[in-house]
Design an enzyme around this catalytic site. Structure first.
Site, PDB file in Angstrom:
ATOM      1  N   LYS A  50      24.412 -32.160  54.627  1.00 43.63           N
ATOM      2  CA  LYS A  50      24.976 -31.404  53.494  1.00 43.63           C
ATOM      3  C   LYS A  50      24.990 -32.257  52.231  1.00 43.63           C
ATOM      4  CE  LYS A  50      28.556 -30.305  56.028  1.00 43.63           C
ATOM      5  NZ  LYS A  50      29.215 -29.786  57.223  1.00 43.63           N
TER       6      LYS A  50
ATOM      7  N   ASP B 217      23.000 -26.511  59.740  1.00 38.96           N
ATOM      8  CA  ASP B 217      24.330 -27.069  60.011  1.00 38.96           C
ATOM      9  C   ASP B 217      25.341 -25.957  60.237  1.00 38.96           C
ATOM     10  OD1 ASP B 217      26.332 -29.248  60.146  1.00 38.96           O
ATOM     11  OD2 ASP B 217      27.124 -28.194  58.411  1.00 38.96           O
TER      12      ASP B 217
ATOM     13  N   HIS C   8      33.037 -37.282  50.010  1.00 38.04           N
ATOM     14  CA  HIS C   8      33.274 -36.405  51.160  1.00 38.04           C
ATOM     15  C   HIS C   8      34.342 -37.009  52.049  1.00 38.04           C
ATOM     16  CE1 HIS C   8      32.204 -33.419  54.216  1.00 38.04           C
ATOM     17  NE2 HIS C   8      32.536 -34.376  55.072  1.00 38.04           N
TER      18      HIS C   8
ATOM     19  N   SER D  83      25.617 -33.873  60.563  1.00 39.57           N
ATOM     20  CA  SER D  83      26.191 -32.676  59.948  1.00 39.57           C
ATOM     21  C   SER D  83      26.655 -32.987  58.523  1.00 39.57           C
ATOM     22  CB  SER D  83      27.364 -32.190  60.810  1.00 39.57           C
ATOM     23  OG  SER D  83      28.167 -31.286  60.115  1.00 39.57           O
TER      24      SER D  83
ATOM     25  N   ARG E 111      28.957 -25.978  67.941  1.00 37.63           N
ATOM     26  CA  ARG E 111      29.691 -27.168  68.422  1.00 37.63           C
ATOM     27  C   ARG E 111      31.182 -26.870  68.545  1.00 37.63           C
ATOM     28  NH1 ARG E 111      28.610 -31.090  63.979  1.00 37.63           N
ATOM     29  NH2 ARG E 111      29.994 -32.460  65.095  1.00 37.63           N
TER      30      ARG E 111
HETATM   31  N1  URA Z   1      32.739 -32.331  59.038  1.00 33.41           N
HETATM   32  C1  URA Z   1      31.476 -31.842  59.033  1.00 33.41           C
HETATM   33  O1  URA Z   1      31.002 -31.354  58.018  1.00 33.41           O
HETATM   34  N2  URA Z   1      30.762 -31.900  60.168  1.00 33.41           N
HETATM   35  C2  URA Z   1      31.236 -32.428  61.300  1.00 33.41           C
HETATM   36  O2  URA Z   1      30.529 -32.474  62.273  1.00 33.41           O
HETATM   37  C3  URA Z   1      32.548 -32.937  61.307  1.00 33.41           C
HETATM   38  C4  URA Z   1      33.275 -32.878  60.133  1.00 33.41           C
END
Ligand code: URA
Length: 443
Positions: free
Chosen positions: A187, A161, A82, A183, A168
């Protein structure tokens, strides 16, 4: 539990109980807690922070707000990767196929771009026919057959999320380390891989502007991953300069192919080999040196390029575009950006360059914006390069003439020219594992 009391407690710097966090997440996901109360709680967290335990509970509650993927039908080790997002970041399309060519399975869900940052799903959709919404069966089949599949996030994965991130985004509460960590990791946990490599970007084009903050975010995410039984590590990489020379969806696919043919720019190739080696190391493929050699061999032999082509074919895309990327097409219009004076490029405001690409049509200003897959920027000069007045620094590509003036001006604003040549940029600053932080040498 009264949401008012939870907000008050956090506003005053208190520590929330597990129950308070779980009920807040569940209640908000079900629509029982209104946006205005959740916004207030997010702002309180932004200012007061969260303990590691609170962050872990928040992550777990978000991960379990929807489906948890079961990847057990895919044999062997499943590795995920990621990136916290950047400009010119096409690394997934390079390191995923390398890891697959070395015997790992990559079954990955990626995001779309917003604002100055690009998203892997958009880049993939620039390949004609490519599908990024797969059924569960297609997702598993592609991972088994090609060794790699990359799709958009499925409808019922981490719904908490989705709602929280959207909130946010409009309440100025994105840049909070516990909120970003929970967050991202919610995932990753829900997506089901055994190993997770995090690429935490640092610099002018990233959420985290300093190495210190990036290390702090990485440590929190690594701790969450390890606590949940996933082998997790992070590299802190440079986003003070766009990655590679091409920004824009089809342009980035083309550049990814170039790296997999061994013909890519040195910075992008270097970061990708570092990331791929670390993924292989996490998957237990050998020592760091052996993993580096395996990653290089996967490129040299063409095996990684074959994996990318196989994924494209399995997901309905035209694999000829991987072997002949000129088939991706070319934007009808081009314009050059020229150096306004003699000097050396001492700084590139990477966010500004990402915004210039967005203004050309390569990115989204709002979630509803339509993308022009062929639009973008080809950098001819980067930080550290000397330029003469009038020399071409970049080529802009778009489909409408009206896009050039604003984007060209935005691009030039993002450059700083000076008389002195700056030191070469460091590509990878640090490695964060459960053992601690290792700061790396330049080079
Ligand atoms: N990427 C994400 O998935 N969440 C965040 O809060 C910031 C970057």
């Amino acid at each position: 539990m009264r949401m008012y009391d939870v907000i008050l407690k956090k506003r005053n710097g208190g520590t929330l109980t597990d129950e308070e966090i779980r009920e807040a997440v569940q209640g908000y996901t079900r629509g029982e807690i209104p946006d205005y109360q959740m916004s207030a709680l997010l702002m309180a967290v932004y200012f007061q922070g969260m303990t590691d335990h609170e962050t872990a509970v928040l992550t777990d509650a978000m991960a379990h707000s929807g489906d948890m993927m079961d990847l057990s039908e895919i044999p062997g080790i499943k590795v995920d990767k990621h990136s916290t997002g950047g400009v010119g970041d096409k690394t997934t399309l390079i390191v995923g196929p390398i890891a697959a060519a070395c015997g790992c399975h990559v079954a990955k869900m990626s995001g779309r771009g917003l604002g100055h940052t690009g998203g892997t799903v958009d880049k993939m959709e620039s390949i004609p026919g490519m599908r990024t919404e797969l059924t569960r069966e297609e997702f598993i089949r592609t991972a088994k057959e090609a060794g790699i599949t990359v799709t958009g996030q499925s409808g019922n994965l981490t719904p908490a999320d989705k709602k929280l991130y959207a909130l946010r985004d409009v309440t100025a509460t994105v840049e909070s380390i516990p909120l970003i960590a929970s967050s991202i990791m919610s995932k990753k946990l829900a997506a089901g891989s055994d190993c997770i490599l995090l690429d935490v970007k640092t610099g002018s084009g990233a959420f985290m502007k300093t190495v210190e903050d990036s290390v702090c975010l990485a440590q929190k995410m690594v701790a969450i991953g390890m606590h949940n039984g996933r082998k997790t590590a992070a590299l802190i990489t440079n986003m003070d300069i766009p990655l590679g020379n091409q920004i824009g969806n089809a342009l980035e696919v083309e550049e990814a192919v170039r790296v997999l043919r061994g013909e890519g720019p040195a910075d992008l190739t270097g970061v990708c080999l570092a990331l791929a080696s670390e993924m292989l190391y996490l998957a237990g493929k050998g020592s760091r040196e052996e993993c580096r050699r395996l990653a290089q061999e996967a490129v040299d032999s063409g095996a990684a390029l074959q994996r990318l082509a196989a994924m494209v074919r399995c997901q309905g895309g035209d694999e000829e575009c991987i072997f002949h990327p000129e088939k991706l097409g070319r934007a009808p219009l081009e314009a050059e950006v020229k150096a306004p004076a003699d000097g050396s490029i001492s700084k590139m405001d990477t966010e500004g360059i990402g915004l210039a690409a967005m203004m050309l049509g390569a990115g989204r200003e709002t979630k509803e914006s339509r993308l022009d897959y062929l639009a973008g920027i080809i950098l001819k000069k980067k930080t550290g390069d000397a330029v003469r007045a009038g020399e071409v620094i970049a080529e802009l590509r778009a489909s409408e003439e009206s896009r050039f003036a604003g984007a060209g001006a935005r691009f030039l604003e993002a450059l700083t020219l000076s008389d002195e040549k700056p030191d070469p940029e460091q590509l990878v600053y640090a490695r964060v594992t459960e053992e601690g932080v290792e700061y790396l040498e330049k080079g």
